[in-house]
Scaffold this active site. Structure first.
Site, PDB file in Angstrom:
ATOM      1  N   LYS A  21       0.833  -1.204   0.000  1.00 34.45           N
ATOM      2  CA  LYS A  21       0.000   0.000   0.000  1.00 34.45           C
ATOM      3  C   LYS A  21       0.875   1.265   0.000  1.00 34.45           C
ATOM      4  CE  LYS A  21      -3.002   0.555   3.573  1.00 34.45           C
ATOM      5  NZ  LYS A  21      -3.008   1.867   4.226  1.00 34.45           N
ATOM      6  N   SER A  22       1.863   1.296   0.871  1.00 37.77           N
ATOM      7  CA  SER A  22       2.715   2.499   0.968  1.00 37.77           C
ATOM      8  C   SER A  22       3.392   2.777  -0.367  1.00 37.77           C
ATOM      9  CB  SER A  22       3.805   2.291   2.027  1.00 37.77           C
ATOM     10  OG  SER A  22       3.227   2.242   3.295  1.00 37.77           O
ATOM     11  N   GLY A  91      -5.257   7.871   5.315  1.00 37.57           N
ATOM     12  CA  GLY A  91      -4.406   8.856   5.992  1.00 37.57           C
ATOM     13  C   GLY A  91      -3.160   9.133   5.166  1.00 37.57           C
ATOM     14  N   ARG A 119      -9.465  12.178  12.000  1.00 36.66           N
ATOM     15  CA  ARG A 119      -8.078  11.880  12.400  1.00 36.66           C
ATOM     16  C   ARG A 119      -7.236  13.164  12.399  1.00 36.66           C
ATOM     17  NH1 ARG A 119      -5.917   6.853   9.112  1.00 36.66           N
ATOM     18  NH2 ARG A 119      -4.137   7.185  10.492  1.00 36.66           N
ATOM     19  N   SER A 165       7.214   9.565  11.805  1.00 36.38           N
ATOM     20  CA  SER A 165       6.091   9.320  10.909  1.00 36.38           C
ATOM     21  C   SER A 165       6.527   9.484   9.456  1.00 36.38           C
ATOM     22  CB  SER A 165       4.952  10.299  11.215  1.00 36.38           C
ATOM     23  OG  SER A 165       4.071  10.372  10.112  1.00 36.38           O
ATOM     24  N   GLN A 167       4.564   9.524   7.005  1.00 37.62           N
ATOM     25  CA  GLN A 167       3.614  10.404   6.314  1.00 37.62           C
ATOM     26  C   GLN A 167       4.060  11.860   6.443  1.00 37.62           C
ATOM     27  OE1 GLN A 167      -0.112   9.282   8.094  1.00 37.62           O
ATOM     28  NE2 GLN A 167      -0.259   7.394   6.898  1.00 37.62           N
ATOM     29  N   ASP A 312       1.782  -0.950  12.180  1.00 33.95           N
ATOM     30  CA  ASP A 312       0.592  -1.455  11.480  1.00 33.95           C
ATOM     31  C   ASP A 312       0.312  -2.928  11.797  1.00 33.95           C
ATOM     32  OD1 ASP A 312       0.213   1.004  10.342  1.00 33.95           O
ATOM     33  OD2 ASP A 312       1.047   0.474   8.390  1.00 33.95           O
ATOM     34  N   LYS A 339      -4.542   5.870  14.594  1.00 33.94           N
ATOM     35  CA  LYS A 339      -4.602   5.140  13.322  1.00 33.94           C
ATOM     36  C   LYS A 339      -6.065   5.099  12.850  1.00 33.94           C
ATOM     37  CE  LYS A 339      -0.303   4.603  12.833  1.00 33.94           C
ATOM     38  NZ  LYS A 339       0.373   5.265  11.724  1.00 33.94           N
ATOM     39  N   ARG A 343      -6.401   2.238  18.083  1.00 40.83           N
ATOM     40  CA  ARG A 343      -6.148   0.787  18.088  1.00 40.83           C
ATOM     41  C   ARG A 343      -5.825   0.236  19.478  1.00 40.83           C
ATOM     42  NH1 ARG A 343      -3.223   0.312  12.192  1.00 40.83           N
ATOM     43  NH2 ARG A 343      -5.180   0.262  11.028  1.00 40.83           N
TER      44      ARG A 343
HETATM   45  C1  S3P Z   1       2.450   4.957   6.123  1.00 41.59           C
HETATM   46  C2  S3P Z   1       3.040   5.348   7.279  1.00 41.59           C
HETATM   47  C3  S3P Z   1       2.591   4.913   8.605  1.00 41.59           C
HETATM   48  C4  S3P Z   1       1.604   3.761   8.540  1.00 41.59           C
HETATM   49  C5  S3P Z   1       0.614   3.912   7.436  1.00 41.59           C
HETATM   50  C6  S3P Z   1       1.306   4.032   6.100  1.00 41.59           C
HETATM   51  C7  S3P Z   1       3.022   5.442   4.840  1.00 41.59           C
HETATM   52  O1  S3P Z   1       2.033   6.022   9.252  1.00 41.59           O
HETATM   53  O2  S3P Z   1       0.937   3.587   9.771  1.00 41.59           O
HETATM   54  O3  S3P Z   1      -0.253   2.785   7.391  1.00 41.59           O
HETATM   55  O4  S3P Z   1       2.754   4.836   3.795  1.00 41.59           O
HETATM   56  O5  S3P Z   1       3.750   6.444   4.881  1.00 41.59           O
HETATM   57  P1  S3P Z   1       2.999   7.070  10.027  1.00 41.59           P
HETATM   58  O6  S3P Z   1       4.364   6.875   9.494  1.00 41.59           O
HETATM   59  O7  S3P Z   1       2.500   8.414   9.748  1.00 41.59           O
HETATM   60  O8  S3P Z   1       2.905   6.659  11.451  1.00 41.59           O
END
Ligand code: S3P
Length: 426
Positions: A21-22, A91, A119, A165, A167, A312, A339, A343
């Site tokens: 997914k990422s 997110g 969120r 993070s 993200q 995750d 999340k 969770r």
């Molecule tokens: C993700 C980063 C993670 C993870 C999310 C996917 C990404 O969040 O929990 O499911 O693809 O960058 P954070 O890094 O913000 O905690």
């Protein structure tokens, strides 16, 4: 609703765990940084990443999809969309796009479903505002819908993030590559590092020194992507736990992403006593290979380090904790509270329904291994809670309510689960 119960022990090879997914989100967004068409194989066709793909299209890209390969041809200039950009439940989509769009001229509104719009967004909005981004939303920008008035001239920065993070890091990288001078980004511990690695393969200049990055502005368009997305270790982990907790069972997960920031939970399973083997087969954008997991008696563990590397997977790992011999404790995991659901609370509440002893803390929980009792589980709209407790169905019959959320990341989960469990769908 699905009902899950035990079928038989198994020895299985799975080739079609959902694609990562990422990496799929990043493929879609990063393709906009080239002037040529990117070619993406094995893109994750799940709700979250299809939302990102739709947004990339709304921003002017041409997306050709023959069902196997997705070709993304970027626009000459990012188009100002005539409608809101719907990130659904994702997110990652909203936070990465906040960074990307803050540094592009135009007016953009990002929104999502009721879960996403509750969120916290200030973790991204605040650092972006500190370099001049104009972002507006409810509660001073904490919650989407968020309106971005993009600006081609954001400042370079030196930012010391308080949270690990990926993200937040990626949102900041996506502005730094368009600044006039080099920027520095630091995080307390290393979060997943796909963005910096992929962008460097595409021709960016990001110096990586552990948790510290120096990001140099792009001087030309990046090379297009030509990538086959590996399978997602976070999705594969549900089946890893299934093998670890089912007597005389084993599983081989094929073509999995083996990035060290993504396979920590498998290492915890190994520490608990399961037999886990990684077999590397490729190393282009990332290390890729097979993972074998075999059942063995499990013992409790404490998990308090490298939390970002298994954040995750903690819901599924908790099912293994709950049948291990002794107590397991999770600490320093406050991030779990923000999340797709809180969770800590949704794991604890559902385990209690299964007759498992759990204590809740602000930053984690303690589980005492025991015997599962059949229960009716609420997913709280969180895909990873739904799938984790579906795996617990191997220990005692489980009925999981509100399972549509599974489609956000792993649409063929129930089909694969039916190979190792009796599953009824209503
Ligand atoms: C993700 C980063 C993670 C993870 C999310 C996917 C990404 O969040 O929990 O499911 O693809 O960058 P954070 O890094 O913000 O905690």
């Amino acid at each position: 609703m699905i009902s899950v119960c035990f079928k038989d022990s198994f020895d299985l090879e799975i080739k079609d765990i959902a694609s990562d997914k990422s990496i799929s989100h990043r493929c879609a967004i990063f393709s906009l940084l080239s002037d040529k068409s990117s070619v993406i194989k094995n893109f994750l066709r799940a709700e979250d990443t299809l939302s990102t793909l739709r947004i990339v299209k709304a921003l002017g890209a041409r997306v050709e999809d023959d069902g196997k390969v997705i070709k993304i041809t970027p626009p000459n200039k990012i188009k100002e969309p005539s409608d809101i950009l719907d990130c659904g439940n994702s997110g990652t989509a909203i936070r990465l796009l906040l960074g990307f769009l803050s540094a592009r001229d135009g007016f953009f509104v990002l929104s999502g479903d009721k879960y996403l719009n509750s969120r916290p967004m200030k973790r991204v909005v605040n650092p972006l505002r500190s370099i001049g981004a104009k972002i507006y939303g409810r509660s001073d920008g904490e919650f989407a819908p968020l309106c971005v008035i993009g600006n081609d001239k954001l400042k370079s920065f030196k930012y010391d993030s308080k949270i690990a993070s990926a993200q937040v890091k990626t949102a900041m990288i996506l502005t730094a590559i368009r600044a006039d001078k080099s920027s520095q980004y630091k995080e307390p511990t290393l979060s997943r590092d796909h963005s910096e690695k992929m962008l460097n393969v595409m021709g960016a200049n990001i110096e990586i020194d552990g948790c510290e990055l120096v990001i140099h502005p792009l001087t030309k368009y990046l090379k297009p992507l030509d990538i086959k997305v590996p399978n997602d270790p976070s999705s594969g982990f549900f089946f890893a736990v299934a093998a670890a907790i089912t007597k005389n069972s084993q599983i081989r997960l094929k073509n999995m992403l083996l990035n060290k920031t993504r396979i920590e939970a498998y290492k915890v399973l190994a520490k608990m006593g399961a037999v886990v083997e990684f077999i590397k087969t490729d190393t282009k954008y990332e290390d890729i290979g097979d993972i074998i997991i075999k059942n063995a008696p499990l013992k409790g563990v404490e998990v308090s380090k490298n939390i970002a590397w298994l954040i995750d997977e903690l819901p599924a790992l908790s099912i293994a904790f709950a049948v291990a011999n002794g107590k397991s404790r999770v600490k320093n995991a406050k991030e779990l509270r923000v999340k797709e659901s809180d969770r800590i609370s949704t794991i604890v509440r559902n385990l209690k329904k299964c007759n498992i002893k759990v204590d809740e803390f602000e930053d984690g929980y303690e589980i005492e291994g025991g015997v599962f009792k059949s229960a009716k589980i609420d997913s709280y709209g969180d895909h990873r809670i739904a799938m984790s407790f579906a795996i617990a169905g191997l220990l005692a019959p489980m009925r999981i309510e509100d399972v549509d959320c599974i489609n956000t990341s792993f649409p063929n989960f129930v089909t694969l689960l039916s190979k190792i469990a009796k599953v009824e769908t209503k």
